[in-house]
Design a protein around this motif. Structure first.
Motif, short mmCIF file in Angstrom:
data_model
loop_
_atom_site.label_atom_id
_atom_site.label_comp_id
_atom_site.label_asym_id
_atom_site.label_seq_id
_atom_site.Cartn_x
_atom_site.Cartn_y
_atom_site.Cartn_z
N LYS A 68 78.23 5.96 61.10
CA LYS A 68 77.15 6.77 60.53
C LYS A 68 76.92 6.43 59.07
N LYS A 71 75.53 2.70 58.76
CA LYS A 71 74.26 2.40 59.39
C LYS A 71 73.15 2.60 58.38
N THR A 72 72.34 1.58 58.16
CA THR A 72 71.30 1.68 57.14
C THR A 72 70.12 0.80 57.52
N THR A 115 63.47 2.98 63.91
CA THR A 115 63.35 4.37 63.47
C THR A 115 64.73 5.02 63.40
N PRO A 116 64.91 6.02 62.54
CA PRO A 116 66.22 6.67 62.40
C PRO A 116 66.72 7.29 63.70
N GLN A 117 68.03 7.14 63.92
CA GLN A 117 68.69 7.72 65.09
C GLN A 117 69.59 8.86 64.63
N TRP A 120 72.53 8.09 62.41
CA TRP A 120 72.35 7.70 61.00
C TRP A 120 72.83 8.81 60.08
N ALA A 124 70.75 7.73 54.77
CA ALA A 124 69.94 6.65 55.34
C ALA A 124 68.60 7.17 55.84
N LYS A 125 68.61 8.37 56.43
CA LYS A 125 67.37 8.98 56.91
C LYS A 125 66.44 9.32 55.74
N TYR A 128 64.90 6.16 54.35
CA TYR A 128 63.91 5.64 55.29
C TYR A 128 62.58 6.39 55.17
N TRP A 129 62.63 7.72 55.25
CA TRP A 129 61.40 8.49 55.30
C TRP A 129 60.69 8.56 53.95
#
Length: 284
Positions: A68, A71-72, A115-117, A120, A124-125, A128-129
């Motif tokens: 987790k 992950k990026t 897309t974020p899982q 993540w 990282a989320k 991303y957003w």
């Protein structure tokens, strides 16, 4: 003499019989001892297996947390575009940006493929957003450029031009349904609606490894910018961002409590507040 011989014989037989009984009893006792030892060994092995199982489960959890946290997403393309077309003061050169619009579209397409899982990490989320929102805002302006304001575009925050995964998104959805629900009020100083009164667009992409530091810096920079906010101990002239999203800034205290975490000046709890007019001119 005859009786003496018979007596001696009886004594001998009795001794042999006792010895036999003792001999016969010894293996049984030994078996009992061995049985106890065997039970102890079995319990020890069972306990060892249980501990190993627990350890394995803990290791699995640790491995999952590592996945987790590591992950990026690679935002290097977006970072290069920002460095090229956005000044240190946050001014965007939309004219030159338009020449690189294909690169921008490719980056947004790349966002759509990863897309974020749930696995993540939150950092990282967030990265991303936030990057997705800012990249899509730039793309929205470029679709209509030249314009003087994002408000010259019809329903700018409701346009669904961008597909991420299997879904088409608009800016409103990313801001209100995703980012704000993550419980991080500092996002309001990271997402930029292409306007002068917005926080400045940073010319570095947000990344999972640096997101907390980046959000803190963006918040401090915006709050202490005299063109966006005027702050003294007893009087506050604040951006309307603090009025529009007041609920977000009061999650753990008052608005003043939040401001004092990032303000260069300590603000009184009794400070008078007013909110400035918002300048929607393009941030170029």
């Amino acid at each position: 003499m005859k009786y003496l011989i018979i007596l001696l014989a009886l004594i001998t037989l009795s001794s042999c019989s006792g010895a036999k009984r003792i001999t016969e009893n010894m293996p049984i006792k030994d078996k009992q001892v061995d049985s106890v030892k065997t039970d102890e060994i079995i319990h020890q092995k069972t306990d060892t297996i249980t501990l190993q199982k627990k350890k394995t489960e803990e290791e699995k959890k640790e491995d999952l947390e590592k996945i987790k946290s590591t992950k990026t997403f690679n935002h290097s393309t977006w970072n290069t575009l920002l460095q090229k077309h956005v000044s240190n003061k946050g001014h965007v050169n939309y004219k030159t940006f338009k020449s690189d619009r294909n690169e921008l579209v490719n980056y947004i397409t790349y966002l759509g493929k990863q897309t974020p899982q749930d696995s993540w990490a939150k950092e990282a989320k967030l990265a991303y957003w936030i990057n997705a929102y800012n990249a899509m805002t730039i793309d929205l302006i470029l679709r209509y450029y030249p314009v003087k304001s994002i408000k010259d575009i019809k329903k700018p925050w409701e346009q669904r031009f961008w597909k991420l995964g299997e879904k088409w998104y608009n800016l409103n959805e990313i801001e209100h349904q995703i980012l704000r629900k993550m419980g991080e009020p500092r996002i309001h100083f990271a997402i930029v609606c292409a306007s002068f009164s917005c926080p400045k667009l940073q010319n570095n992409a947000y990344t999972a490894s640096s997101i907390n530091k980046q959000l803190t810096n963006a918040t401090k920079e915006f709050l202490n910018d005299p063109e966006r906010n005027t702050i003294s101990e007893n009087t506050l002239g604040l951006s309307k961002i603090f009025q529009w999203f007041a609920k977000d800034f009061k999650q753990t205290g008052t608005l003043t409590d939040f401001l004092n975490q990032y303000s260069d000046i300590t603000i009184s709890d009794k400070a008078k507040k007013n909110f400035k007019d918002y300048n929607w001119d393009l941030n170029e």
